[in-house]
Design an enzyme around this catalytic site. Structure first.
Site, short mmCIF file in Angstrom:
data_model
loop_
_atom_site.label_atom_id
_atom_site.label_comp_id
_atom_site.label_asym_id
_atom_site.label_seq_id
_atom_site.Cartn_x
_atom_site.Cartn_y
_atom_site.Cartn_z
N SER A 60 33.64 70.90 61.92
CA SER A 60 32.24 71.04 62.34
C SER A 60 32.13 70.71 63.82
CB SER A 60 31.37 70.07 61.53
OG SER A 60 30.07 69.96 62.07
N TYR B 145 28.18 62.49 57.37
CA TYR B 145 28.70 63.83 57.65
C TYR B 145 29.52 63.82 58.94
CZ TYR B 145 28.75 68.92 58.12
OH TYR B 145 29.14 70.23 58.23
#
Length: 251
Positions: free
Chosen positions: A143, A156
């Site tokens: 990510s 996350y």
């Protein structure tokens, strides 16, 4: 040149393949010739139809990767059903949003277990098979939060930063054994995980203003990067995290 990207005869596991980026990767690998074992918690009917339209073989494996328990069955079912294992795409992931001062242990553990712990142990299980056969490709879906902090998503960010680190570690251990471990870092894509952001007019406008390409990514924008990292074309690429982000990190 196109032979370098040909995946005919290869078998790929793609986790979180029921929608979004995982589905797009599964279809892209199938279009390049790979057989697909699609792993997810919900129906794979749509993914099955898209993959089988390419004439690739397909099997669906229902599994919840919030636990490492299904991992052995995922590997064995794939090998028994499709005849081998050459490619693993660790795409399954979840996100929890809250201010860090209010973030709960339960939300921390849920994200870390799915996004990082299961990805490592699935890579471990696949890696054992790949090392034994002397070749294999593992692609971790990282990510932008592997590079940046973000806001209101502490677990996350931790999981994706950790996944980038694990990608590099496994590359160092396994490159000489014929196994390539790399990652893709998607930018802001139209997926279930970004629904809340896209539905917030102020936040969506801020995000679009920062993307040089001027648009949210479409899952199909991942296809080329995934095929490259799964193919012979990337045989000397180890431990890289390839951003597919519309230029976000360049700004």
């Amino acid at each position: 040149m196109k032979e370098l990207f040909d995946l005919s005869g290869q078998v790929a596991i793609v986790t979180g393949a029921n929608t979004g980026i995982g589905q797009a990767i599964a279809v892209a690998l199938a279009n390049a010739g790979a057989s697909i074992a699609a792993v997810g918690r919900s129906s794979m009917d749509e993914t099955r139809a898209l993959v089988e339209a390419t004439n690739a073989r397909f099997t669906a494996i229902k599994a919840d990767l919030s636990s490492v328990e299904p991992i052995g069955d995922i590997i064995s079912n794939t090998i028994e059903t499709l005849g081998g294992l050459d490619i693993l795409v660790n795409n399954a992931g979840i996100i929890k949003r809250n201010d860090s001062v209010d973030f709960t242990e339960a939300d921390w553990d849920a994200v870390i277990d799915t996004n990082l712990k299961s990805a490592f142990f699935l890579s471990q299980a696949a890696g054992r098979h790949m090392i034994a056969q002397g070749r294999g490709k593992i692609i971790n879906i990282a990510s932008l939060l592997s590079f940046q902090g973000g806001i209101r998503i502490p677990s996350y960010t931790a999981s994706k930063s950790g996944l980038a680190g694990i990608t590099r570690l496994l590359a160092c251990e396994w490159a000489a054994k014929g196994v390539n471990v790399n990652g893709i870092a998607p930018g802001y894509f139209v997926t279930n995980n970004t629904t809340a952001l896209r539905e917030d007019p102020e936040r969506s406008t801020q995000i679009l203003a920062r993307i040089p390409a001027g648009r949210w990514g479409d899952p199909e924008d991942i296809a080329g990067a995934a095929v490259f990292l799964a193919s012979r074309a990337s045989d000397y690429v180890h431990g890289t995290i390839l951003p597919v982000d519309g230029g976000w990190l360049a700004r």
